[in-house]
Every structure is written in structure tokens, then in C-alpha cells.
Scaffold this motif. Structure first.
Motif: not given
Length: 185
Positions: A68-80
Motif C-alpha cells: 500500500a505504501a509503495v503504491q501510494a508513492g508510485m501514484h504520487v510520482i506518476f501523477a506528479a
């Protein structure tokens, strides 16, 4: 049972690959784009996040929050990163990284299902390793020992036979006992 470095790297690579694949597919399915460079950075970061957790067998209570933490981090990276038009600051587009309720529910469901799948795979890998270790130990125990020198007492090959037996019996199913009909009388 501790893992060898090559096994640790293979397990971390499998975790990172699943994380990046899930993140990229979810992001593209939601209408976003992910460049190969950003996906590679996500793979590297998730590999670094997973490597410390691969020292020994991990279950769902460790895999689920990590995923969950890695997915949240990747979501922020991909979106930003990938949502930022050329020439503008990434900070101005961080509002794209905040998911709405539907996206949060879908991410949560995908992360939960993937974490259960990874935990089952992790348990399977360790069960196979334990069985292989028990089989190899049994072969070594069955190997004929050289005769002891005159006046010396033989030293057992494995003084820890109980641990070997428990490793072999971990996946055994015992059905010994009276039938259920007889025991209820």
C-alpha cells in the motif's frame, strides 16, 4: 529460516515488478500516461523499499502495508511527473496526486488482492524451500558415515533430529483417529 542474498534479490524483484505493473496499469486505466523512465524509477524505488523486508519469510501483515505504501508513492510520482506539462513546476501539479474516493477504493481493492496473492506465493516459496532442505538433510543423514577410529566414540551427523522432523511434517496431513461417527457416540 533466513534467505540467501540471491533469493532475497529475486523476491524483492518479484515484489517490485508486481508493484510497478499494478501501478502503471491502474494509472493508464484511469486515463494517465507513464513514461518508461518514470516506470523504471518506480521499479528501482520499489525494489529498494522491498529489499529490507526480504531477510526472512513475511506474511500478509507485512506485505499489505508495504504494498500500500509503495503504491501510494508510485501514484504520487506518476501523477506528479507524467501529468506535468513541459516547462511547468512539478509542485504546481501535485494536486493531481490526491486521489478521489473512487480511485482510493479501487486502489485499496487492487492492493488487497495483490497482497493476498503475494503472501500466498511467499508462503509457497518458503514451503518448497523447507521441503527441499528436509529432503537434502535426509539424504545427508542416510549417507554412510566412516567408521570411527579405535577408542573414539562416533559423533552423530545431526544432533538436531527434531527440527528436521518438524520441517518434514510441516506440510503433512494427519488423518489418524476414529471416524467422526464413532467419536461422537
Amino acid at each position: 529460516m533466513l534467505a540467501a542474498p540471491l533469493l532475497r534479490l529475486a523476491r524483492a524483484a518479484a515484489f517490485a515488478t508486481v508493484c510497478v505493473a499494478l501501478g502503471v496499469l491502474a494509472h493508464v486505466f484511469a486515463g494517465g500516461t507513464v513514461s518508461a523512465e518514470t516506470a523504471t524509477w518506480g521499479l528501482g524505488l520499489s525494489l529498494l523499499a522491498a529489499l529490507p523486508a526480504t531477510r526472512r519469510e513475511r506474511g500478509l501483515p507485512v506485505i499489505l502495508p508495504l504494498l500500500a505504501a509503495v503504491q501510494a508513492g508510485m501514484h504520487v510520482i506518476f501523477a506528479a511527473v507524467d501529468a506535468t506539462p513541459p516547462g511547468e513546476a512539478v509542485v504546481q501539479h501535485l494536486h493531481c496526486a490526491a486521489p478521489d474516493f473512487g480511485m482510493t477504493v479501487l486502489h485499496g481493492a487492487a492492493v488487497t488482492l495483490t497482497a493476498v496473492w503475494l503472501a500466498k506465493g511467499e508462503a509457497g516459496v518458503w514451503a518448497i524451500l523447507r521441503l527441499l532442505g528436509a529432503r537434502i538433510s535426509r539424504l545427508i543423514v542416510a549417507w554412510p558415515e566412516p567408521e570411527p577410529a579405535a577408542g573414539r566414540h562416533p559423533v552423530p551427523a545431526f544432533p538436531d533430529v527434531l527440527r528436521l522432523r518438524s520441517a518434514m511434517l510441516r506440510s503433512a496431513v494427519s488423518r489418524r483417529g476414529p471416524p467422526a461417527v464413532v467419536s461422537s457416540l
